[in-house]
Structures are given as structure tokens and as C-alpha cells.
Design a protein around this motif. Structure first.
Motif, short mmCIF file in Angstrom:
data_model
loop_
_atom_site.label_atom_id
_atom_site.label_comp_id
_atom_site.label_asym_id
_atom_site.label_seq_id
_atom_site.Cartn_x
_atom_site.Cartn_y
_atom_site.Cartn_z
N UNK A 221 -1.39 23.73 38.23
CA UNK A 221 -1.51 23.03 39.51
C UNK A 221 -0.57 23.63 40.53
N UNK A 222 -0.77 23.28 41.77
CA UNK A 222 0.11 23.73 42.84
C UNK A 222 1.15 22.66 43.15
N UNK A 223 2.10 23.02 43.99
CA UNK A 223 3.08 22.03 44.42
C UNK A 223 2.42 20.94 45.25
N UNK A 228 0.86 15.11 45.92
CA UNK A 228 -0.15 14.08 46.13
C UNK A 228 -0.55 13.38 44.83
N UNK A 229 0.16 13.69 43.73
CA UNK A 229 -0.12 13.04 42.47
C UNK A 229 0.62 11.72 42.33
N UNK A 241 -3.87 13.45 40.38
CA UNK A 241 -4.97 12.55 40.72
C UNK A 241 -6.06 13.21 41.56
N UNK A 242 -5.69 14.21 42.36
CA UNK A 242 -6.69 14.87 43.20
C UNK A 242 -6.30 16.33 43.43
N UNK A 250 -6.44 14.33 36.21
CA UNK A 250 -6.13 13.47 35.08
C UNK A 250 -5.11 14.03 34.11
N UNK A 251 -4.59 15.23 34.39
CA UNK A 251 -3.55 15.80 33.53
C UNK A 251 -2.16 15.43 34.04
#
Length: 688
Positions: A221-223, A228-229, A241-242, A250-251
Motif C-alpha cells: 500500500x501507499x502512505x 485514509x485507513x 479501507x479504501x 481489508x488488509x
């Protein structure tokens, strides 16, 4: 005679004002051809040495009016700020800047230190040079120095250290070397240091694939995904989450899920799929890292960020921080480490090709250690170092009347100290190896100085220390006599739980919550413990009563939870858990029995042990408050090793059923607890 040029900030300002126009013209007219080439011949795999038929370009140095210096060897181009010594940009194989230029100049590639004065807060400081020096400049190599000089006027503002950061670019090499000399002088104030590292922040639009080992590789994933998680119970853990990549939704992402033991942390990095380029941090030696080969630390994580960790308190707590007393002098070289770049064709699985090549390059760097091209007199080449060799055997008459080979023993040299002190030692150098199947070992390239020889043997409890102080002289060879380790033992084994390997890996590790998984570890049973939230599974599995383990009935791989944690009552309140070991004795002999208790980790814990009386006050044994290792929250399976040999008077035991009560009594948070390595009950010595 070597020419050394030194400029301060003020002198640089004057120089730039006078010569800015000239330097700008020089920079614009300089030949940078080959950097952004993308001809068919350049698409071949560039392993980090010259492609056959390619011109061997000399190493060049440029400066410009923006207070930067650029090194260029025709393969890679690196820009540094002057006189700070931060890495501002790296150009390679069609990528004009590998580092994230959206960050401030000082926040792309830098050294940092976390420190504090007595009683004061922790201070994060990027290490900024005040003086820039060209140490070596010829067609084959350039070595630059960016030096920070401390004086009393900087007290409370900057860590009380002189620091000389060095960078080396060599002819025909696809990357550059970095090291630093840290020094304290007599009379300087008391200070504590928790962290020393190098940080590289890469372009997120290019580098999305992380590789740490053959098994641990994935799209990351990115920062922005993290920002936004959904934050989880521990600050570094975030539920995605997105994310921009829907496959990651979902990870759980947590940088501590990618920690690695120092002994195997030799190469890690990132891959850009377009163009296929790898950015790698290669650490060819552990001699300058702290706390021995078992110490765990961070590697790479979402950002994308690549780290070279030299000093940290991760998985060990303040036991391994560097504490300097008032007036204490000290000097140490950290590194060199190698920042390596490679590229490959876009066909035929470039990620695997780049990773395999990075491993090959790592082996080449390890084989070249210690380097012979550094210019600092504080980094010694092999002919100024020494060697120690010997054989280690094990004596335990309750296992074998004869001496046993210390197969695969970890044997090392570290600063003189107590038994096992090497795992808390942080100021000096350490040199470790593993013995062969017959216990023979050889430790090479040891820096001159005085050491103790330490060891621990898989399959046996405790630590070995040789009482002799070993003096290493330049070029010296020390041949030790046959060494014999007698592990702690009082009597015959009545029962045992676990394997003495300094980890809790062999115990029961539950499946993660389906909604809180890192998919990287789903099919990796050896690192199942890296999943988030496993500590909460204890209350799920033992909702009615705490763990009960029955000797000769239970199986520790299924019935012994990997961590002795607190019980979650209502997500706000936690209570202490008491585990029971139930066993039978056909008879009780007068004398002392022994409970050998080895812990793999502890975090703000107090383990109380009682025999056949759950309410005994005080407990028959207590560790007292131990540990600040956070291995439970940070997905580790061990922290610092602790060993206790507990005398058990025969009058607290009984014929027939017996119960040992293990209570971890502190319960303010879900992360307080211990991990067990091994437990063994011994009868009284034979012939008692």
C-alpha cells in the motif's frame, strides 16, 4: 599529496555568490549522456557492473548554484545537499529521480538519531553536516565527507557527537556506499541514544513492490492508503479501507510485520515495475549493529520507505539503548552499507530477476568485506584485523555421559561483561558466526581490542561465556583451547515444555481474524505470528477458564498459547491470566527440585510462580517487573532472552497430582505479558 577542500556554510554562501553563473554554465554543459538512455542495448539487464561493450565512464563530480554536489559514474547519478549531506536525488536507468521530490530536501535520504539528555524528552534529529570535504577525487572513485562538529553552545539542541558522514561512488559500480564515524570526546555531557539509522523515501508512483526475502515479497500500500485507513489498537497498525489498489482492501498494514533478525537482514528493497528497476540496501556485515545476531529490526515499509537500521530499541526496549556517562569518550564506525540499483528487461518475470540479482550482489559485497577502498583511518581493512578459532563442546551427563558437539552454536566476540550481556550491549562491535556440526568455529575480520567470547547452543538452555579476556591484535590469530559449555542442570528431567531455541515459535499460534489479515503470511506457517491481533485470540480460545496444560497429555504445539497475555474483559478492562501446568509424581524425594524457566520475551510483566497453592503470598517465585520489548504488539516471536533457575523445595510438592500456577500479574493493557521459550522440571540431583 591529497588535496582536501573544506567549506563552511558561510564560505559556501560567498563562493556561490561569486561563482554561481560559472557553475551554472558548467553544470548545463556537463555531459550527462547515458542517464536516460532507453535504447534496445540499454534494456538489457544491468547487473551493477558494466554491460559488455559499454564504455567504462570515469567518476565525475559537479556542483551547482543550489548548494548541491552531484556524483556521476555514467551508471548512477547522486545529488547531495551542501554542507548538510542529505541525499536529494538519485537518477538511474531512465528514472530521473528515484527519491520522492515532493518531500522537502532534507526528507528524502538522510541519517537520523534519536537522543535525550538526562530527564529530558526524546529528540529526533536529522544529522546535518556543517562542513563539506572532498576526501578523494580521481577517475576511479570519489569520497565525500559531511561533518557535524559539536560544542557546548549546541547543548540541548544537537546530540553531543561529532559525526562524519561519508559517501563513496566508484567507477563501474551501480550504486554507492555510505558510512559514518560517530565520536564523543572527554568532558562531554551525559546523553542517551535510542536510534541511529539511514532513511530513503522513494517515489510512490514508481516503487510499489517490496522484497525482503525469497518468501516475503509483495505489492505494498501507499502512505495515502494508510492515512485514509482505519487506525487500530497500536499506532503503526492500520486497516486498509479504501486503498488505491483494490486487492489490498481489508488488509492490515504495519511496518513491524516486516521486521527481520540482524543475522539474516543483509538485503532488502523495492522494485519499480515500469521501468523494471530495483533499489536495494545491502548490509555486508553485522559488526556495527547492536545487541547481537538475534536482535530484530525494521527493514522497509509503506511509503515506500527503505531503512538501514544501526541502533534501535525495537524488540528489546531501553535495555539496549546507548547510555553515555558524563565525560565518557567513544568512537564507532557505522557501515559502510551499499545502496544498489539494478534493472532488467520488462519480460520474463522482472521482479524475480531483480531480486535474484540483488542477492548475488549481496553475496559479492559480503565476500568483499571489509572493504579496502574507504579512506577513513577508523575503518580498518582485513590486514589490520584478527581471527579467533576453536571448538565448542557441551557437557550434560543427564543427556549423554560423553561430551557432545555444540552443533550450530552461535559463537561471538563482544565487549567484556557478564554471561549473556552481549544481547544488551550497544556501544561496541560484535563479531558472530555459527559453528559447524562438530562445534568448530572461526571468527574472521575482528577489529583490534579486548573481548569476551560468548555462545549459546540451540537445544540447550542458558548462555556460555569464556572467562578469558581475548586480546585481538592487528593481523593476529587466536586459537582457543577446546571449550566446554555446561548448561544449567541440577537433576534428571521429569518433564519439559517447548524447545530451547530462544523463541516461542513452536507453541500454538492461532489463526488471525479474517478481517485483520496480512495476506503475505497466510501461506507462511513459519511466520504466522506476524499477523495482527493474535493476542486477542487468547480470550476467544479461553473464554471460560485460563490455559491448563497436562503433562503427558497436552501437546505444546496445540495446547500452549504462544504468548501469556492479559484477558480482554470489555475492551477497556483487562485481567491477569493464570496458567496451570498439571503433572503427577509417583513419589517425592527429600531435597530440592528445579524448575528451569526460559523466557523468549517480556513486556512490562511480572511473572509469579506458585506450586500447589494458587493463593500463596508471596509467590514462591517472582521475576519482578521485566521487559519493554513490545514483541506481542509488534508481531515478534521473541525479544530478549531471560533465564531463571528456580529452586523448588520438596515440601511444596506431593505424591500424585501437582499443579504449577503461572500468573502474569500486571494487567493494565493487552500488550503486557511474556513469551515462554522452554520450561523443564528436574528432580533432585542423583545421589542427593
Amino acid at each position: 599529496m591529497e588535496k582536501v577542500i573544506t567549506w563552511s556554510r558561510r564560505q559556501w554562501g560567498l563562493l556561490v555568490g561569486c561563482l554561481g553563473a560559472i557553475l551554472l554554465v558548467f553544470f548545463l554543459l556537463a555531459d550527462h549522456s547515458g542517464y536516460h538512455e532507453n535504447t534496445p542495448s540499454r534494456r538489457r539487464v544491468l547487473w551493477g557492473r558494466r554491460v559488455k561493450g559499454q564504455k567504462s565512464l570515469e567518476v565525475k563530480l559537479y556542483t551547482d548554484i543550489n548548494q548541491l554536489v552531484m556524483l556521476d559514474n555514467g551508471i548512477v547519478q547522486v545529488n547531495f545537499s551542501i554542507p548538510d549531506g542529505h541525499v536529494l536525488g538519485i537518477s538511474y536507468n531512465g528514472i530521473p529521480d528515484i527519491l520522492d521530490d515532493h518531500n522537502r530536501r532534507e526528507d528524502r535520504g538522510y541519517w537520523d538519531v534519536v537522543w535525550n539528555e538526562p530527564g529530558g524528552p526524546s529528540i529526533f534529529e536529522r544529522i546535518e553536516g556543517a562542513y563539506f570535504t572532498i576526501i578523494t577525487q580521481n577517475e576511479d572513485q570519489i569520497e565525500l565527507s559531511f561533518t557535524k562538529i559539536w560544542d557546548i553552545s549546541l547543548r540541548g539542541k544537537s546530540v553531543a557527537l561529532n559525526i562524519d558522514k561519508r559517501y563513496i561512488l566508484r567507477r563501474g559500480i551501480s550504486g554507492y556506499y555510505s558510512y559514518a564515524v560517530f565520536e564523543r570526546l572527554e568532558g562531554w555531557p551525559e546523553v542517551g541514544i535510542d536510534q541511529i539509522r539511514i532513511v530513503y523515501k522513494l517515489r510512490s508512483d514508481k516503487f510499489s513492490y517490496m522484497a525482503l526475502s525469497d518468501e516475503k515479497q509483495r505489492i505494498m500500500p501507499t502512505m495515502e492508503d494508510r492515512i485514509h485507513g482505519q487506525p487500530l489498537a497500536y499506532p503503526e497498525a492500520v486497516l486498509l479501507t479504501n486503498p488505491a489498489n483494490p486487492l489490498l482492501r481489508g488488509e492490515v498494514d504495519d511496518k513491524y510485520q516486516y521486521s527481520i533478525e540482524n543475522e539474516v537482514n543483509k538485503v532488502h528493497g523495492w522494485i519499480s515495475p515500469d521501468p523494471p528497476v530495483g533499489f536495494w540496501i545491502i548490509t555486508p556485515s553485522n559488526e556495527f549493529r547492536t545487541a547481537g545476531p538475534n536482535k530484530q529490526d525494521l527493514t522497509s515499509h509503506a511509503g515506500p520507505i527503505a531503512l538501514s537500521m544501526f541502533v534501535s530499541t525495537h524488540y528489546a526496549g531501553t535495555d539496549v539503548r546507548m547510555n553515555f556517562e558524563e565525560g565518557e569518550p567513544w568512537k564507532k564506525v557505522f557501515g559502510p552499507i551499499f545502496v544498489y540499483l539494478n534493472s532488467a528487461s520488462s519480460q520474463n518475470n522482472p521482479q524475480q530477476v531483480l531480486w535474484e540479482n540483488a542477492k548475488e550482489q549481496m553475496l559479492s559485497e559480503v565476500g568483499s568485506w571489509p572493504y579496502n577502498f574507504t579512506e577513513s583511518e577508523d575503518f580498518l581493512p582485513s590486514d589490520q584485523r584478527g581471527t579467533v578459532a576453536g571448538q565448542l563442546l557441551v557437557s550434560d551427563r543427564y543427556i549423554n555421559e560423553n561430551l557432545m558437539w555444540a552443533q550450530s552454536a552461535y559463537v561471538g566476540l563482544a565487549a567484556p561483561g557478564e554471561v549473556g550481556s552481549w544481547q544488551r550491549e550497544s556501544k561496541g562491535y560484535q563479531f558472530w558466526t555459527q559453528a559447524d556440526e562438530k562445534g568448530y568455529f572461526i571468527i574472521k575480520n575482528v577489529l583490534p581490542g579486548e573481548y569476551n567470547l560468548y555462545a549459546w547452543v540451540p537445544g540447550f538452555i542458558g548462555d556460555y561465556k569464556n572467562d578469558t579476556t581475548i586480546t585481538i591484535n592487528p593481523g593476529g590469530e587466536v586459537q582457543m583451547d577446546v571449550l566446554v559449555y555446561e548448561p544449567p542442570r541440577q537433576g534428571p528431567t521429569l518433564w519439559e515444555i517447548g524447545i530451547p531455541d530462544r523463541t516461542a515459535e513452536e507453541f500454538y499460534i492461532p489463526d488471525p481474524y479474517p478481517t485483520l489479515m496480512n495476506r503475505l503470511y497466510i501461506n507462511q506457517p513459519a511466520e504466522k505470528f506476524r499477523q495482527y491481533g493474535l493476542w486477542e485470540r487468547y480470550a476467544d480460545l479461553y473464554s471460560e477458564q485460563d490455559l491448563v496444560y497436562t503433562i503427558n497429555v497436552s501437546d505444546y504445539s496445540k495446547d500452549w498459547f504462544y504468548a501469556h497475555v492479559t484477558r480482554n474483559i470489555n475492551n477497556r478492562t483487562y485481567e491477569a491470566a493464570t496458567w496451570k501446568i498439571v503433572f503427577e509424581l509417583e513419589s517425592v524425594n527429600i531435597g530440592y527440585y528445579t524448575l528451569q524457566l526460559a523466557l523468549a520475551s517480556a513486556n512490562e510483566a511480572d511473572l509469579e510462580v506458585r506450586f500447589n497453592d494458587a493463593s500463596a503470598q508471596p509467590a514462591h517465585f517472582s521475576t519482578g517487573i521485566i521487559g519493554k520489548e513490545n514483541a506481542i504488539a509488534r508481531h515478534g516471536i521473541h525479544g530478549l532472552y531471560r533465564f531463571y533457575s528456580i529452586d523448588v523445595a520438596s515440601n511444596v510438592l506431593q505424591e500424585g497430582n501437582n499443579t504449577i500456577y503461572l500468573t502474569q500479574s500486571r494487567s493494565r493493557s493487552p500488550f503486557q505479558g511474556v513469551m515462554y521459550d522452554y520450561l523443564r522440571l528436574e528432580g533432585p540431583p542423583e545421589g542427593y
